[in-house]
Design a protein around this motif. Structure first.
Motif, short mmCIF file in Angstrom:
data_model
loop_
_atom_site.label_atom_id
_atom_site.label_comp_id
_atom_site.label_asym_id
_atom_site.label_seq_id
_atom_site.Cartn_x
_atom_site.Cartn_y
_atom_site.Cartn_z
N ALA A 122 5.45 -4.32 -48.19
CA ALA A 122 4.59 -5.07 -47.26
C ALA A 122 4.82 -6.56 -47.38
O ALA A 122 4.72 -7.29 -46.38
CB ALA A 122 3.13 -4.72 -47.53
N PHE A 123 5.13 -7.06 -48.57
CA PHE A 123 5.39 -8.49 -48.73
C PHE A 123 6.66 -8.90 -47.99
O PHE A 123 6.76 -10.04 -47.51
CB PHE A 123 5.50 -8.85 -50.21
CG PHE A 123 4.19 -8.84 -50.93
CD1 PHE A 123 3.38 -9.96 -50.95
CD2 PHE A 123 3.76 -7.71 -51.59
CE1 PHE A 123 2.16 -9.95 -51.60
CE2 PHE A 123 2.55 -7.68 -52.26
CZ PHE A 123 1.73 -8.81 -52.27
N LEU A 124 7.62 -7.98 -47.90
CA LEU A 124 8.86 -8.29 -47.16
C LEU A 124 8.62 -8.32 -45.66
O LEU A 124 9.44 -8.88 -44.93
CB LEU A 124 9.93 -7.25 -47.49
CG LEU A 124 10.32 -7.11 -48.96
CD1 LEU A 124 11.36 -6.01 -49.13
CD2 LEU A 124 10.85 -8.43 -49.50
N ALA A 125 7.52 -7.71 -45.19
CA ALA A 125 7.21 -7.71 -43.76
C ALA A 125 6.20 -8.77 -43.37
O ALA A 125 5.86 -8.87 -42.19
CB ALA A 125 6.68 -6.32 -43.35
N ALA A 126 5.72 -9.55 -44.34
CA ALA A 126 4.70 -10.56 -44.07
C ALA A 126 5.36 -11.89 -43.68
O ALA A 126 6.32 -12.33 -44.33
CB ALA A 126 3.79 -10.76 -45.28
N ARG A 127 4.83 -12.52 -42.66
CA ARG A 127 5.40 -13.77 -42.15
C ARG A 127 5.28 -14.91 -43.15
O ARG A 127 6.16 -15.77 -43.23
CB ARG A 127 4.71 -14.14 -40.84
CG ARG A 127 5.35 -15.29 -40.08
CD ARG A 127 4.51 -15.63 -38.86
NE ARG A 127 4.30 -14.45 -38.05
CZ ARG A 127 5.14 -14.03 -37.09
NH1 ARG A 127 6.23 -14.74 -36.85
NH2 ARG A 127 4.89 -12.95 -36.40
N ASN A 128 4.18 -14.95 -43.91
CA ASN A 128 3.98 -16.05 -44.84
C ASN A 128 4.68 -15.83 -46.19
O ASN A 128 4.54 -16.66 -47.09
CB ASN A 128 2.48 -16.25 -45.08
CG ASN A 128 1.79 -14.98 -45.55
OD1 ASN A 128 2.32 -13.90 -45.41
ND2 ASN A 128 0.60 -15.14 -46.10
N VAL A 129 5.42 -14.73 -46.33
CA VAL A 129 6.19 -14.49 -47.55
C VAL A 129 7.69 -14.54 -47.27
O VAL A 129 8.45 -15.17 -48.00
CB VAL A 129 5.82 -13.12 -48.18
CG1 VAL A 129 6.68 -12.84 -49.40
CG2 VAL A 129 4.35 -13.11 -48.56
N VAL A 130 8.12 -13.89 -46.20
CA VAL A 130 9.54 -13.87 -45.80
C VAL A 130 9.66 -14.62 -44.48
O VAL A 130 9.34 -14.08 -43.41
CB VAL A 130 10.06 -12.43 -45.66
CG1 VAL A 130 11.51 -12.42 -45.20
CG2 VAL A 130 9.92 -11.69 -46.98
N PRO A 131 10.11 -15.87 -44.50
CA PRO A 131 10.21 -16.63 -43.24
C PRO A 131 11.38 -16.20 -42.36
O PRO A 131 11.39 -16.48 -41.17
CB PRO A 131 10.40 -18.08 -43.73
CG PRO A 131 11.00 -17.95 -45.09
CD PRO A 131 10.45 -16.68 -45.68
N ASN A 132 12.36 -15.50 -42.92
CA ASN A 132 13.54 -15.09 -42.14
C ASN A 132 13.12 -14.04 -41.12
O ASN A 132 12.72 -12.93 -41.50
CB ASN A 132 14.60 -14.51 -43.07
CG ASN A 132 15.92 -14.27 -42.35
OD1 ASN A 132 15.94 -13.86 -41.21
ND2 ASN A 132 17.03 -14.53 -43.04
#
Length: 288
Positions: free
Chosen positions: A115-125
């Motif tokens: 879920a952290f890899l799909a969050a905008r505020n964690v993964v900006p790419n």
């Protein structure tokens, strides 16, 4: 004497309304194009509904005709009886709870880091985030019953296939819900961790996780309650649990035993709902 002031107030209001119309004619002009679009949307919905009812051969006469037979089935289900198989049914119910618990826990544990890899505020790419989100969409777009049929052919009949089916189905749903909770988390703690010299991992560990953990725990509890019912359904196709006995007894019209199984499921779901509701309130209330 009371009619004259009321009449004068009405005339004053109408006069003021006329003045408003004169000053702002665009605000009082009827937008016929907007009304026509709204009417077209309603007509389209009504047309699709009528077409669906016609295609599915919907008939009120058949419903009313079947109510008598439904009442006959209901009468044959009373009184509920275990027929000396209470221990067997109780073991199957415990197996259903185990399927729901293990499936929900496995899905939550695997979905949490993803879920952290799909969050905008964690993964900006945006490209990496897009790939993760679409993968989660693929997982949750397949119904749990289809997952059960797939895993039965992979690992064979039994509760193991049921737990895997729930885990696969809930993995995508948890990933979406968890990532949305992470994106809506308060940014100030995370910014404070970075301002004090923390790394990106420190920002996630001490700035994001404490804020979203109560929400995630509440969602997991709700899904466990829902998966208890889902585990009953997938048992019908051979994935273990009480659903296996339920479908067999329905086929041979042992309706009193069916009523007993349904009563056991209702009591279990009600108990889980009450316990999980109290836990959710305690978790969310304790975080405030």
């Amino acid at each position: 004497m009371t009619e004259r002031p009321a009449a004068s107030l009405r005339e004053a209001a109408l006069a003021d309304l006329d003045a408003l119309r004169a000053r702002h004619p665009d605000q009082f002009r009827t937008d016929w194009s907007e009304r026509l679009r709204g009417a077209a949307v309603l007509a389209g919905i009504a047309g699709l509904t009528a077409y669906g009812l016609w295609t599915l051969d919907f008939s009120l006469a058949r419903i009313f005709h079947g109510l008598g037979r439904l009442g006959g089935f209901a009468l044959e289900m009373f009184p509920p009886s275990a027929a000396g198989r209470f221990g067997v049914f109780l073991h199957a119910l415990a197996e259903t709870l185990g399927i729901a618990f293990l499936g929900t826990l496995t899905a939550a544990l695997f979905a949490f880091p993803v879920a952290f890899l799909a969050a905008r505020n964690v993964v900006p790419n945006p490209f990496a985030r897009f790939a993760v989100r679409r993968g989660l969409d693929v997982m949750r777009s397949v119904d749990v019953l289809i997952w059960a049929l797939i895993w039965i052919n992979v690992v064979g009949l039994g509760p193991f296939a049921g737990a895997l089916a729930i885990a696969c189905s809930d993995f995508g749903a948890f990933g979406k819900l968890f990532s949305e909770a992470i994106e809506t988390c308060d940014r100030r703690p995370a910014e404070g961790v970075l301002a004090s010299g923390g790394s990106s991992l420190h920002r996630i560990r001490f700035g994001l996780i404490p804020g979203v953990l109560p929400v995630l725990a509440s969602q997991v509890l709700y899904f466990f309650e829902s998966n208890t019912r889902s585990a009953t359904i997938i048992g019908i196709v051979g994935a273990g649990g009480i659903g296996q006995y339920l479908t067999e007894l329905i086929r041979v019209l042992e309706l009193q035993q069916v009523a007993f199984l349904v009563l056991m499921i209702l009591v279990t779901v009600a108990a889980i709902d009450w316990i999980s509701g109290r836990l959710r309130r305690a978790i969310i209330g304790g975080s405030r």
